[in-house]
Scaffold this motif. Structure first.
Motif, mmCIF file in Angstrom:
data_model
loop_
_atom_site.group_PDB
_atom_site.id
_atom_site.type_symbol
_atom_site.label_atom_id
_atom_site.label_comp_id
_atom_site.label_asym_id
_atom_site.label_seq_id
_atom_site.Cartn_x
_atom_site.Cartn_y
_atom_site.Cartn_z
ATOM 1 N N LEU A 1 0.835 -1.202 0.000
ATOM 2 C CA LEU A 1 0.000 0.000 0.000
ATOM 3 C C LEU A 1 0.870 1.252 0.000
ATOM 4 C CD1 LEU A 1 -2.977 0.818 0.147
ATOM 5 C CD2 LEU A 1 -2.756 0.940 2.603
ATOM 6 N N ILE B 1 0.998 4.263 -2.879
ATOM 7 C CA ILE B 1 0.679 5.665 -2.609
ATOM 8 C C ILE B 1 1.905 6.543 -2.811
ATOM 9 C CG2 ILE B 1 -0.124 7.272 -0.856
ATOM 10 C CD1 ILE B 1 -1.592 4.975 0.426
ATOM 11 N N ALA B 2 3.058 6.118 -2.323
ATOM 12 C CA ALA B 2 4.184 7.037 -2.218
ATOM 13 C C ALA B 2 5.046 7.085 -3.475
ATOM 14 C CB ALA B 2 5.046 6.640 -1.022
ATOM 15 N N VAL C 1 -2.958 -16.855 -11.140
ATOM 16 C CA VAL C 1 -3.011 -16.707 -12.596
ATOM 17 C C VAL C 1 -3.745 -15.416 -12.974
ATOM 18 C CG1 VAL C 1 -3.769 -17.797 -14.711
ATOM 19 C CG2 VAL C 1 -2.887 -19.166 -12.886
ATOM 20 N N VAL C 2 -4.787 -15.073 -12.236
ATOM 21 C CA VAL C 2 -5.483 -13.819 -12.521
ATOM 22 C C VAL C 2 -4.555 -12.635 -12.226
ATOM 23 C CG1 VAL C 2 -7.416 -12.383 -11.870
ATOM 24 C CG2 VAL C 2 -7.738 -14.806 -12.140
ATOM 25 N N VAL D 1 -1.328 -12.630 -12.558
ATOM 26 C CA VAL D 1 -0.410 -12.546 -13.708
ATOM 27 C C VAL D 1 -1.099 -11.830 -14.862
ATOM 28 C CG1 VAL D 1 0.739 -13.913 -15.463
ATOM 29 C CG2 VAL D 1 0.955 -14.543 -13.092
ATOM 30 N N SER D 2 -2.379 -12.153 -15.093
ATOM 31 C CA SER D 2 -3.096 -11.527 -16.207
ATOM 32 C C SER D 2 -3.194 -10.021 -16.021
ATOM 33 C CB SER D 2 -4.499 -12.106 -16.318
ATOM 34 O OG SER D 2 -4.460 -13.494 -16.336
ATOM 35 N N ALA E 1 0.182 -8.408 -16.599
ATOM 36 C CA ALA E 1 0.546 -8.343 -18.019
ATOM 37 C C ALA E 1 -0.175 -7.190 -18.698
ATOM 38 C CB ALA E 1 0.200 -9.666 -18.700
ATOM 39 N N LEU E 2 -1.467 -7.052 -18.422
ATOM 40 C CA LEU E 2 -2.221 -5.971 -19.069
ATOM 41 C C LEU E 2 -1.721 -4.608 -18.594
ATOM 42 C CD1 LEU E 2 -4.417 -5.158 -20.921
ATOM 43 C CD2 LEU E 2 -6.062 -5.422 -19.100
ATOM 44 N N LEU F 1 1.298 -3.823 -17.529
ATOM 45 C CA LEU F 1 2.591 -3.500 -18.121
ATOM 46 C C LEU F 1 2.439 -3.115 -19.587
ATOM 47 C CD1 LEU F 1 4.897 -6.154 -16.474
ATOM 48 C CD2 LEU F 1 4.720 -3.745 -15.976
ATOM 49 N N SER F 2 1.489 -3.765 -20.309
ATOM 50 C CA SER F 2 1.241 -3.351 -21.692
ATOM 51 C C SER F 2 0.792 -1.905 -21.747
ATOM 52 C CB SER F 2 0.161 -4.233 -22.331
ATOM 53 O OG SER F 2 0.400 -5.569 -22.100
ATOM 54 N N LEU F 3 -0.095 -1.520 -20.823
ATOM 55 C CA LEU F 3 -0.568 -0.134 -20.801
ATOM 56 C C LEU F 3 0.579 0.821 -20.495
ATOM 57 C CD1 LEU F 3 -3.989 -0.582 -19.027
ATOM 58 C CD2 LEU F 3 -3.607 0.103 -21.368
ATOM 59 N N ILE G 1 3.709 0.380 -21.256
ATOM 60 C CA ILE G 1 4.511 0.512 -22.484
ATOM 61 C C ILE G 1 3.861 1.518 -23.425
ATOM 62 C CG2 ILE G 1 5.233 -0.717 -24.559
ATOM 63 C CD1 ILE G 1 5.584 -3.190 -22.842
ATOM 64 N N ARG G 2 2.539 1.434 -23.585
ATOM 65 C CA ARG G 2 1.840 2.361 -24.481
ATOM 66 C C ARG G 2 1.939 3.802 -23.985
ATOM 67 N NH1 ARG G 2 0.546 2.325 -29.480
ATOM 68 N NH2 ARG G 2 -1.575 3.072 -29.327
ATOM 69 N N GLN H 1 5.265 5.135 -24.849
ATOM 70 C CA GLN H 1 5.402 5.466 -26.275
ATOM 71 C C GLN H 1 4.691 6.773 -26.608
ATOM 72 O OE1 GLN H 1 3.798 1.948 -27.983
ATOM 73 N NE2 GLN H 1 5.755 0.895 -28.021
#
Lengths: 117, 238
Positions: free
Chosen positions: A22, A26-27, A85-86, A88-89, A92-93, A95-97, A99-100, A103
């Motif tokens: 937490l 926040i920090a 597993v959720v 991880v999902s 992953a999403l 980290l993709s955001l 990256i975008r 960019q």
């Protein structure tokens, strides 16, 4: 109160881990660090729920020929297996955001992003 | 100032959590609700009803199979969403420039050890995947090991060594292997027993029950490994 906390010191460890996560969310300013904090919070929840299923001198719930009761409760382990597993999902999403965002804006610091608006 | 506020907030958050934790039954107690309700039933009847020695696998694939079915769909959806976020930029970049990136130089030791260990890691992943019904392990764990192997190989040997696998015509089918295996076995179970994901109980159909568990485990393992490898390759290409 303190004696009860000492009995449940495994759960207290999860609470400490949760608060660390937490604090990071926040920090810290960097988005990747924020998601690392989110992952630490998730780990705290997972360790808490798995610790709930532990039984004194318990053995793994695998009913082989030399299995011996008492068994550790299988339900928390099964729930957390799917929970990981959720997690991880979502990571992953996220980290993709990130990256975008990098960019598009050239930065992943939260305060700099806020100033751009 | 900001730091003091954050610490105050953490203390405010900590107090109810610690009070709640102190009120829980002692850790490791045999009479807690976690141990007495469904857990006791699963431990007692699991081997007989689910035909798997590992009760965790029995809970995941049999008792709570529909939950896991939804959950493998979640990780496939995460892959699809990640593609949707990352692909437009990647396509623009690919059109603009021919590939110019080369794998960075890697130490000889790392290269040798990775090459030496890769077959053993793959074998161990398969063992964990296929042995999940009778020992600790299962599709998710085996898939994570196999996916980690793909990631290690694409870091050490360069992304183009893993690319043939990710670009092959089978790759989309392998990525969706986990939900496909689940739905196929669910329908198969429905044909045998009348319920979606129903595992037949009769002694004569024991083989069908075991085959269903095995196929779902393989589907989850292969699908999970492919999804991890694809996510990594997709992010690395940016």
């Amino acid at each position: 109160m303190l004696a009860a906390l000492w009995n449940n010191v495994d759960y207290v460890a999860s609470v400490v881990l949760f608060l660390i996560g937490l604090y990071i969310i926040i920090a810290k300013n960097n988005l990747i660090k924020k998601f690392l904090g989110l992952n630490i919070m998730e780990t705290a929840i997972f360790s808490f729920i798995v610790a709930l299923g532990v039984i004194d001198r318990g053995t793994p719930p695998v009913m082989g020929p030399d299995a011996q009761p008492p068994y550790t409760s299988p339900v928390p382990q099964a729930l957390i297996l799917t929970g990981i597993v959720v997690a991880v999902s979502t990571t992953a999403l996220a980290l993709s955001l990130v990256i975008r965002i990098y960019q598009q804006r050239g930065t992943i610091e939260a305060d700099e992003l806020r100033e751009m608006e | 100032m900001k730091k003091a506020l954050v610490i105050a907030l953490l203390i405010i958050a900590a107090i109810p959590l610690l009070i709640g934790v102190a009120a829980l039954p002692p850790h490791g107690d045999a009479d807690t609700p976690v141990q007495t309700h469904v857990s006791a039933r699963y431990l007692e009847k699991g081997v007989e009803e689910a035909r798997t020695v590992n009760i965790v696998t029995a809970v995941i694939l049999n008792y709570r199979g529909i939950d896991t079915n939804g959950e493998v769909t979640v990780i496939f959806t995460a892959l699809a969403a990640s593609f949707a976020v990352l692909l437009p930029a990647a396509m623009a970049r690919r059109a603009a420039s021919a590939e110019s990136d080369e794998a960075p130089p890697v130490s000889m030791v790392v290269l040798f050890v990775t090459r030496l260990l890769a077959p053993f890691i793959a074998l161990f992943a398969l063992y964990v995947m296929l042995h999940g019904h009778s020992s600790p392990g299962g599709g998710f764990q085996g898939g994570a090991i196999l996916g980690g192997l793909f990631v290690a190989l694409s870091i050490v040997l360069g992304a183009e060594k893993v690319e043939p696998l990710l670009k092959s015509p089978f790759a989309p089918w392998l990525r969706i292997a986990a939900p496909l295996a689940f739905v196929a076995m669910g329908v198969f179970g429905a044909l045998l027993t009348g319920f979606y994901l129903g595992f037949p109980q009769q002694e004569a159909l024991r083989w069908a029950s075991e085959a269903m568990v095995l196929i779902i485990e393989i589907g989850i393992g292969v699908g999970g490994a492919m999804i991890f490898a694809t996510l990594f390759a997709e992010m690395e290409a940016q």
